[in-house]
Design a protein around this motif. Structure first.
Motif, PDB file in Angstrom:
ATOM      1  N   PRO A   1      42.537  54.285  32.244  1.00 37.59           N
ATOM      2  CA  PRO A   1      43.532  53.372  32.832  1.00 37.59           C
ATOM      3  C   PRO A   1      43.048  51.920  32.757  1.00 37.59           C
ATOM      4  CG  PRO A   1      43.019  55.182  34.335  1.00 37.59           C
ATOM      5  CD  PRO A   1      42.030  55.251  33.203  1.00 37.59           C
ATOM      6  N   ALA A   2      43.981  50.978  32.797  1.00 40.38           N
ATOM      7  CA  ALA A   2      43.624  49.559  32.740  1.00 40.38           C
ATOM      8  C   ALA A   2      42.899  49.141  34.018  1.00 40.38           C
ATOM      9  CB  ALA A   2      44.874  48.717  32.548  1.00 40.38           C
ATOM     10  N   CYS A   3      41.743  48.531  33.847  1.00 42.46           N
ATOM     11  CA  CYS A   3      40.951  48.133  35.017  1.00 42.46           C
ATOM     12  C   CYS A   3      41.638  47.043  35.834  1.00 42.46           C
ATOM     13  CB  CYS A   3      39.580  47.652  34.576  1.00 42.46           C
ATOM     14  SG  CYS A   3      38.595  48.988  33.909  1.00 42.46           S
ATOM     15  N   ALA A   4      42.378  46.163  35.172  1.00 40.98           N
ATOM     16  CA  ALA A   4      43.085  45.126  35.939  1.00 40.98           C
ATOM     17  C   ALA A   4      44.038  45.797  36.927  1.00 40.98           C
ATOM     18  CB  ALA A   4      43.833  44.181  35.002  1.00 40.98           C
ATOM     19  N   GLN A   5      44.745  46.836  36.452  1.00 38.98           N
ATOM     20  CA  GLN A   5      45.667  47.559  37.332  1.00 38.98           C
ATOM     21  C   GLN A   5      44.912  48.292  38.443  1.00 38.98           C
ATOM     22  OE1 GLN A   5      49.100  47.235  37.065  1.00 38.98           O
ATOM     23  NE2 GLN A   5      48.937  48.133  39.120  1.00 38.98           N
ATOM     24  N   SER A   6      43.776  48.893  38.115  1.00 36.68           N
ATOM     25  CA  SER A   6      42.988  49.594  39.140  1.00 36.68           C
ATOM     26  C   SER A   6      42.524  48.629  40.225  1.00 36.68           C
ATOM     27  CB  SER A   6      41.761  50.269  38.521  1.00 36.68           C
ATOM     28  OG  SER A   6      42.164  51.165  37.524  1.00 36.68           O
ATOM     29  N   LEU A   7      42.138  47.417  39.821  1.00 39.77           N
ATOM     30  CA  LEU A   7      41.709  46.415  40.806  1.00 39.77           C
ATOM     31  C   LEU A   7      42.887  45.995  41.679  1.00 39.77           C
ATOM     32  CD1 LEU A   7      39.320  44.263  38.585  1.00 39.77           C
ATOM     33  CD2 LEU A   7      38.640  45.567  40.613  1.00 39.77           C
ATOM     34  N   ILE A   8      44.046  45.826  41.058  1.00 37.06           N
ATOM     35  CA  ILE A   8      45.256  45.469  41.823  1.00 37.06           C
ATOM     36  C   ILE A   8      45.565  46.579  42.842  1.00 37.06           C
ATOM     37  CG2 ILE A   8      47.766  45.167  41.650  1.00 37.06           C
ATOM     38  CD1 ILE A   8      47.168  43.818  38.849  1.00 37.06           C
ATOM     39  N   ASP A   9      45.543  47.821  42.366  1.00 33.29           N
ATOM     40  CA  ASP A   9      45.849  48.962  43.240  1.00 33.29           C
ATOM     41  C   ASP A   9      44.853  49.086  44.395  1.00 33.29           C
ATOM     42  OD1 ASP A   9      47.941  49.496  41.548  1.00 33.29           O
ATOM     43  OD2 ASP A   9      46.950  51.159  40.520  1.00 33.29           O
ATOM     44  N   SER A  10      43.628  48.659  44.155  1.00 31.51           N
ATOM     45  CA  SER A  10      42.588  48.792  45.189  1.00 31.51           C
ATOM     46  C   SER A  10      42.769  47.768  46.299  1.00 31.51           C
ATOM     47  CB  SER A  10      41.202  48.620  44.578  1.00 31.51           C
ATOM     48  OG  SER A  10      40.939  47.248  44.322  1.00 31.51           O
ATOM     49  N   LYS A  11      43.571  46.712  46.038  1.00 31.61           N
ATOM     50  CA  LYS A  11      43.859  45.642  46.998  1.00 31.61           C
ATOM     51  C   LYS A  11      42.683  44.706  47.244  1.00 31.61           C
ATOM     52  CE  LYS A  11      47.956  47.526  48.264  1.00 31.61           C
ATOM     53  NZ  LYS A  11      49.064  47.161  47.402  1.00 31.61           N
ATOM     54  N   VAL A  12      41.766  44.588  46.287  1.00 34.70           N
ATOM     55  CA  VAL A  12      40.714  43.573  46.441  1.00 34.70           C
ATOM     56  C   VAL A  12      41.384  42.212  46.586  1.00 34.70           C
ATOM     57  CG1 VAL A  12      38.887  44.800  45.169  1.00 34.70           C
ATOM     58  CG2 VAL A  12      40.436  43.267  43.927  1.00 34.70           C
ATOM     59  N   SER A  13      40.727  41.298  47.314  1.00 34.17           N
ATOM     60  CA  SER A  13      41.387  40.021  47.568  1.00 34.17           C
ATOM     61  C   SER A  13      41.019  38.967  46.529  1.00 34.17           C
ATOM     62  CB  SER A  13      41.059  39.522  48.971  1.00 34.17           C
ATOM     63  OG  SER A  13      39.679  39.543  49.182  1.00 34.17           O
ATOM     64  N   ARG A  14      39.902  39.187  45.848  1.00 33.83           N
ATOM     65  CA  ARG A  14      39.422  38.143  44.942  1.00 33.83           C
ATOM     66  C   ARG A  14      38.664  38.796  43.793  1.00 33.83           C
ATOM     67  NH1 ARG A  14      34.685  34.706  45.562  1.00 33.83           N
ATOM     68  NH2 ARG A  14      35.125  32.690  44.611  1.00 33.83           N
ATOM     69  N   VAL A  15      38.812  38.241  42.587  1.00 37.81           N
ATOM     70  CA  VAL A  15      38.074  38.746  41.430  1.00 37.81           C
ATOM     71  C   VAL A  15      37.395  37.557  40.752  1.00 37.81           C
ATOM     72  CG1 VAL A  15      38.216  39.924  39.196  1.00 37.81           C
ATOM     73  CG2 VAL A  15      39.672  40.693  41.087  1.00 37.81           C
ATOM     74  N   VAL A  16      36.092  37.670  40.543  1.00 42.28           N
ATOM     75  CA  VAL A  16      35.330  36.623  39.863  1.00 42.28           C
ATOM     76  C   VAL A  16      34.897  37.164  38.507  1.00 42.28           C
ATOM     77  CG1 VAL A  16      33.307  35.107  39.987  1.00 42.28           C
ATOM     78  CG2 VAL A  16      34.558  35.708  42.083  1.00 42.28           C
ATOM     79  N   ILE A  17      35.203  36.415  37.456  1.00 42.42           N
ATOM     80  CA  ILE A  17      34.971  36.859  36.082  1.00 42.42           C
ATOM     81  C   ILE A  17      34.083  35.839  35.376  1.00 42.42           C
ATOM     82  CG2 ILE A  17      36.114  37.356  33.866  1.00 42.42           C
ATOM     83  CD1 ILE A  17      38.726  37.865  35.566  1.00 42.42           C
ATOM     84  N   ALA A  18      33.093  36.319  34.615  1.00 42.83           N
ATOM     85  CA  ALA A  18      32.233  35.380  33.894  1.00 42.83           C
ATOM     86  C   ALA A  18      32.917  34.870  32.635  1.00 42.83           C
ATOM     87  CB  ALA A  18      30.897  36.039  33.546  1.00 42.83           C
ATOM     88  N   ILE A  19      33.383  35.780  31.776  1.00 41.97           N
ATOM     89  CA  ILE A  19      34.008  35.345  30.527  1.00 41.97           C
ATOM     90  C   ILE A  19      35.264  36.162  30.206  1.00 41.97           C
ATOM     91  CG2 ILE A  19      31.888  34.421  29.479  1.00 41.97           C
ATOM     92  CD1 ILE A  19      31.580  36.956  27.870  1.00 41.97           C
ATOM     93  N   LEU A  20      36.147  35.547  29.427  1.00 44.78           N
ATOM     94  CA  LEU A  20      37.354  36.241  28.984  1.00 44.78           C
ATOM     95  C   LEU A  20      36.995  37.226  27.879  1.00 44.78           C
ATOM     96  CD1 LEU A  20      40.145  33.509  28.705  1.00 44.78           C
ATOM     97  CD2 LEU A  20      39.899  35.282  30.457  1.00 44.78           C
ATOM     98  N   ASP A  21      37.782  38.275  27.779  1.00 44.79           N
ATOM     99  CA  ASP A  21      37.594  39.281  26.741  1.00 44.79           C
ATOM    100  C   ASP A  21      38.336  38.845  25.476  1.00 44.79           C
ATOM    101  OD1 ASP A  21      37.368  41.507  25.179  1.00 44.79           O
ATOM    102  OD2 ASP A  21      38.409  42.861  26.551  1.00 44.79           O
ATOM    103  N   PRO A  22      37.605  38.582  24.367  1.00 43.64           N
ATOM    104  CA  PRO A  22      38.280  38.117  23.146  1.00 43.64           C
ATOM    105  C   PRO A  22      39.090  39.204  22.434  1.00 43.64           C
ATOM    106  CG  PRO A  22      35.940  38.417  22.738  1.00 43.64           C
ATOM    107  CD  PRO A  22      36.161  38.670  24.212  1.00 43.64           C
ATOM    108  N   ASP A  23      38.967  40.449  22.898  1.00 46.25           N
ATOM    109  CA  ASP A  23      39.767  41.525  22.299  1.00 46.25           C
ATOM    110  C   ASP A  23      41.243  41.100  22.326  1.00 46.25           C
ATOM    111  OD1 ASP A  23      41.433  43.916  22.091  1.00 46.25           O
ATOM    112  OD2 ASP A  23      39.603  45.066  22.364  1.00 46.25           O
TER     113      ASP A  23
END
Ligand code: ZN
Length: 149
Positions: free
Chosen positions: A86-108
């Motif tokens: 499953p898409a991790c972005a969706q899993s994070l949304i479903d989990s209801k985390v309030s904030r996401v910190v990302i180091a770099i964008l995925d060039p895929d």
């Protein structure tokens, strides 16, 4: 507590952890994720073998949802597409985390900003660009457009 400093500390933890993903994660990129609440790491994960859990999914797997006031630190932009997992972005949304910190964008090309946009569209606060140079120097050799997930 200085949020910027704290973000760097936890991102470096995620980076350190991501090194454990090698070599089993190949050909997927070695990604690390830590979940933080009240300045404590409550769970962590790194990329498993292809077809198994990504870093974010592993970090979320053992926790009781929803997650309240939790911040996720991920070395690479969470995936936005459903591949073999499953898409991790969706899993994070479903989990209801309030904030996401990302180091770099995925060039895929299947991702490339879409994961970040999904999180923001769901009302999650997203911060991009924490410890970029450290993460980039470890991760970029593994970032190719032909990842299989
Ligand atoms: Zn993923």
């Amino acid at each position: 507590m200085n949020t910027g400093k704290q973000d760097q500390t936890f991102m470096l933890e995620a980076l350190q952890l991501s090194k454990q993903a090698l070599p089993n994660c190949r050909p997927n990129p070695p990604v690390g994720c830590v979940l933080v609440k009240d300045q404590q790491i409550i769970s962590a994960g790194f990329t498993q073998k292809p077809g198994a859990m990504h870093a974010e999914a592993q970090a979320l797997a053992e926790l009781q949802l929803p997650l309240i006031d939790v911040c996720a630190y991920v070395t690479l932009e969470p995936c936005s597409f459903v591949g073999r997992t499953p898409a991790c972005a969706q899993s994070l949304i479903d989990s209801k985390v309030s904030r996401v910190v990302i180091a770099i964008l995925d060039p895929d090309p299947r991702n490339n900003g879409r994961g970040l946009a999904m999180l923001e569209a769901a009302g999650i606060e997203v911060k991009l660009g924490v410890c970029t140079s450290q993460v980039q120097s470890f991760l970029s050799p593994y970032l190719i457009s032909a990842t299989v997930y």
